[in-house]
Design a protein around this motif. Sequence first.
Motif, PDB file in Angstrom:
ATOM      1  N   ASN A   1       0.814  -1.216   0.000  1.00 26.16           N
ATOM      2  CA  ASN A   1       0.000   0.000   0.000  1.00 26.16           C
ATOM      3  C   ASN A   1       0.848   1.267   0.000  1.00 26.16           C
ATOM      4  OD1 ASN A   1      -2.534   1.130  -0.175  1.00 26.16           O
ATOM      5  ND2 ASN A   1      -2.790   1.334   2.034  1.00 26.16           N
ATOM      6  N   ASN A   2       1.927   1.263  -0.784  1.00 32.10           N
ATOM      7  CA  ASN A   2       2.783   2.439  -0.919  1.00 32.10           C
ATOM      8  C   ASN A   2       3.155   2.588  -2.394  1.00 32.10           C
ATOM      9  OD1 ASN A   2       4.498   4.593  -0.596  1.00 32.10           O
ATOM     10  ND2 ASN A   2       5.792   3.624   0.951  1.00 32.10           N
ATOM     11  N   ARG A   3       3.265   3.830  -2.862  1.00 29.40           N
ATOM     12  CA  ARG A   3       3.559   4.065  -4.283  1.00 29.40           C
ATOM     13  C   ARG A   3       4.834   4.870  -4.511  1.00 29.40           C
ATOM     14  NH1 ARG A   3      -2.063   5.558  -7.480  1.00 29.40           N
ATOM     15  NH2 ARG A   3      -3.398   3.925  -6.595  1.00 29.40           N
ATOM     16  N   PHE A   4       5.450   5.406  -3.482  1.00 29.92           N
ATOM     17  CA  PHE A   4       6.527   6.375  -3.670  1.00 29.92           C
ATOM     18  C   PHE A   4       7.900   5.712  -3.539  1.00 29.92           C
ATOM     19  CE2 PHE A   4       2.854   8.870  -2.458  1.00 29.92           C
ATOM     20  CZ  PHE A   4       2.888   9.894  -3.401  1.00 29.92           C
ATOM     21  N   VAL A   5       8.719   5.932  -4.593  1.00 29.27           N
ATOM     22  CA  VAL A   5      10.081   5.409  -4.655  1.00 29.27           C
ATOM     23  C   VAL A   5      11.049   6.587  -4.574  1.00 29.27           C
ATOM     24  CG1 VAL A   5      11.749   4.064  -5.991  1.00 29.27           C
ATOM     25  CG2 VAL A   5       9.301   3.519  -6.123  1.00 29.27           C
ATOM     26  N   ARG A   6      11.998   6.509  -3.654  1.00 26.61           N
ATOM     27  CA  ARG A   6      13.007   7.564  -3.524  1.00 26.61           C
ATOM     28  C   ARG A   6      14.214   7.256  -4.412  1.00 26.61           C
ATOM     29  NH1 ARG A   6      13.573   8.666   2.985  1.00 26.61           N
ATOM     30  NH2 ARG A   6      11.360   9.153   3.429  1.00 26.61           N
ATOM     31  N   GLU A   7      14.703   8.304  -5.061  1.00 24.91           N
ATOM     32  CA  GLU A   7      15.918   8.196  -5.878  1.00 24.91           C
ATOM     33  C   GLU A   7      16.999   9.095  -5.286  1.00 24.91           C
ATOM     34  OE1 GLU A   7      17.604   9.857 -10.124  1.00 24.91           O
ATOM     35  OE2 GLU A   7      15.462   9.396  -9.977  1.00 24.91           O
ATOM     36  N   TYR A   8      18.108   8.485  -4.857  1.00 23.64           N
ATOM     37  CA  TYR A   8      19.278   9.232  -4.372  1.00 23.64           C
ATOM     38  C   TYR A   8      20.325   9.251  -5.480  1.00 23.64           C
ATOM     39  CZ  TYR A   8      17.266   8.804   0.325  1.00 23.64           C
ATOM     40  OH  TYR A   8      16.443   8.875   1.420  1.00 23.64           O
ATOM     41  N   LYS A   9      20.994  10.382  -5.666  1.00 23.79           N
ATOM     42  CA  LYS A   9      21.923  10.531  -6.779  1.00 23.79           C
ATOM     43  C   LYS A   9      23.138   9.618  -6.657  1.00 23.79           C
ATOM     44  CE  LYS A   9      20.769  15.316  -7.942  1.00 23.79           C
ATOM     45  NZ  LYS A   9      21.290  16.696  -8.095  1.00 23.79           N
ATOM     46  N   SER A  10      23.548   9.310  -5.434  1.00 18.37           N
ATOM     47  CA  SER A  10      24.734   8.477  -5.240  1.00 18.37           C
ATOM     48  C   SER A  10      24.631   7.762  -3.895  1.00 18.37           C
ATOM     49  CB  SER A  10      26.012   9.326  -5.293  1.00 18.37           C
ATOM     50  OG  SER A  10      26.034  10.224  -4.198  1.00 18.37           O
ATOM     51  N   MET A  11      25.526   6.801  -3.704  1.00 21.72           N
ATOM     52  CA  MET A  11      25.569   6.105  -2.431  1.00 21.72           C
ATOM     53  C   MET A  11      25.971   7.056  -1.312  1.00 21.72           C
ATOM     54  SD  MET A  11      25.068   3.144  -0.965  1.00 21.72           S
ATOM     55  CE  MET A  11      25.196   1.862  -2.235  1.00 21.72           C
TER      56      MET A  11
ATOM     57  N   PRO B   1       2.289   3.987 -10.607  1.00 24.85           N
ATOM     58  CA  PRO B   1       0.856   3.998 -10.953  1.00 24.85           C
ATOM     59  C   PRO B   1       0.011   3.098 -10.052  1.00 24.85           C
ATOM     60  CG  PRO B   1       2.107   2.699 -12.525  1.00 24.85           C
ATOM     61  CD  PRO B   1       3.106   3.385 -11.655  1.00 24.85           C
ATOM     62  N   HIS B   2       0.660   2.131  -9.376  1.00 22.28           N
ATOM     63  CA  HIS B   2      -0.049   1.218  -8.484  1.00 22.28           C
ATOM     64  C   HIS B   2       0.821   0.961  -7.255  1.00 22.28           C
ATOM     65  CE1 HIS B   2      -2.895   0.313 -11.724  1.00 22.28           C
ATOM     66  NE2 HIS B   2      -1.838   0.135 -12.524  1.00 22.28           N
ATOM     67  N   PRO B   3       0.234   0.681  -6.111  1.00 24.88           N
ATOM     68  CA  PRO B   3       1.044   0.309  -4.944  1.00 24.88           C
ATOM     69  C   PRO B   3       1.678  -1.063  -5.160  1.00 24.88           C
ATOM     70  CG  PRO B   3      -1.291   0.073  -4.455  1.00 24.88           C
ATOM     71  CD  PRO B   3      -1.212   0.732  -5.799  1.00 24.88           C
TER      72      PRO B   3
ATOM     73  N   LYS C   1       2.281  -5.884  -8.453  1.00 25.17           N
ATOM     74  CA  LYS C   1       1.136  -5.030  -8.126  1.00 25.17           C
ATOM     75  C   LYS C   1       0.414  -5.592  -6.897  1.00 25.17           C
ATOM     76  CE  LYS C   1      -3.202  -3.293 -10.073  1.00 25.17           C
ATOM     77  NZ  LYS C   1      -4.121  -3.327 -11.232  1.00 25.17           N
ATOM     78  N   TYR C   2       0.018  -4.691  -6.011  1.00 24.29           N
ATOM     79  CA  TYR C   2      -0.600  -5.069  -4.739  1.00 24.29           C
ATOM     80  C   TYR C   2      -1.859  -5.903  -4.959  1.00 24.29           C
ATOM     81  CZ  TYR C   2      -2.615  -4.491  -0.056  1.00 24.29           C
ATOM     82  OH  TYR C   2      -3.170  -4.709   1.188  1.00 24.29           O
ATOM     83  N   GLN C   3      -1.970  -7.007  -4.194  1.00 19.36           N
ATOM     84  CA  GLN C   3      -3.114  -7.924  -4.207  1.00 19.36           C
ATOM     85  C   GLN C   3      -3.379  -8.507  -5.607  1.00 19.36           C
ATOM     86  OE1 GLN C   3      -6.386  -5.727  -2.393  1.00 19.36           O
ATOM     87  NE2 GLN C   3      -5.795  -6.422  -0.348  1.00 19.36           N
TER      88      GLN C   3
END
Length: 485
Positions: free
Chosen positions: A270-280, A295-297, A314-316
């Motif tokens: 039940n989450n849709r947000f992905v974080r992108e970090y530029k580097s380690m 578009p979907h959790p 995709k969830y469920q």
Amino acid sequence: MSVPLLKIGVVLSTMAMITNWMSQTLPSLVGLNTTKLTAATGGTLDRSTGVLPTNPEESWQVYSSAQDSEGRCICTVVAPQQTMCSRDARTKQLRQLLEKVQNMSQSIEVLDRRTQRDLQYVEKMENQMKGLESKFKQVEESHKQHLARQFKAIKAKMEELMPLIPVLEEYKADAKLVLQFKEEVQNLTSVLNELQEEIGAYDYEELQNRVSNLEERLRACMQKLACGKLTGISDPVTIKTSGSRFGSWMTDPLAPEGESKVWYMDSYHNNRFVREYKSMADFMNTDNFTSHRLPHPWSGTGQVVYNGSIYFNKYQSHIIIKFDLKTETILKTRSLDYAGYNNVYHYAWGGHSDIDLMVDENGLWAVYATNQNAGNIVISKLDPNTLQSLQTWNTSYPKRSAGEAFIICGTLYVTNGYSGGTKVHYAYQTNASTYEYVDIPFQNKYSHISMLDYNPKDRALYAWNNGHQILYNVTLFHVIRSDEL
């Protein structure tokens, strides 16, 4: 300790001498040196403890002198009649002597107190010396125990290193093959140089075939060097502490040279947000990130980023989605036939972990379970573009009994649990459709692993352990035989 004791002995001896001197000398100093006492009957009695002067009215009378139990001088003195002249020389002498005796008594008391204090100091020092001696013995015993533990640790380390000797021997053989390839390349370079000078002097097609053959052999050699059998997992390295108890994080094994983006997905449903970090480095030291909305959790923690796209369940549902992170569009969706979902065939820790997507040196994989295989683990090789299943293997290992799983060089490795003492104890080789039980322990530092995936570019395991993002290095064993090249 001997100096204070000697001091005490000198003091006690001095006190005894002073007391003896007073008892023998005091009567003579005041003029009372007679030892005869006239009795009432007119007779004469010798007394050793009492004296009387010939004229009692003229001087002081020392009736007796003795020592008490502590060695002090005790004198009984009878004062003369008050009619006696105060300027009498003996009176002055006696007064001076009394003052000296008083001063000596005070000095003896001071000396006695100092002696008692020194004695207490000596006793205290003696106790401290005994305690120090006991501590020295404890330190010596502890040192011996520490040396014994170090010896055992070194011996255990040597036993761990012994199996690597055959590996080193194989690397020597690999080095000989590399030298052979190097000589062949030098020969071909020499031929090419001669060919440039004399066009047509060498058969071009034959030369091309030799170059192609060498290229294929080199590619096969590199592939064999990259792959191998898992023999060890290093101690964990904690990269960051963040997020909830469950989640996933990863890097792209096919990222362009010089790019080291980190992708971070907190929670398992039940989450849709992905974080992108530029580097380690940004991921480790800052909270600067770009957020992507899917578009979907997603469901579970089995997501992967591969060649610029994120693949997730995709969830469920048993639908797999390929989502382009640059254009933020869906590139492909496909159902994974018969795969259990919605916490039906999860890993032992739960968390909607029914479908686990993985990447290794050979490409994209899906690990799941089906009713047709009685809830046991199923492995499918997927086409990364169409998501179509290219080949499937049914194992006999129950998915709900597995703590986590990952694939290295086409071999699926399964852990025996997710909390407490953890080890890899099952391996299924897809290239031979065989399995074996292994014993490869690794440290479960924070006691709850909810994600464990292999990255072929880094040769490392990425793990999410109870809100900590950690890395493990892996040791692979491989043997190259000359008849395989």
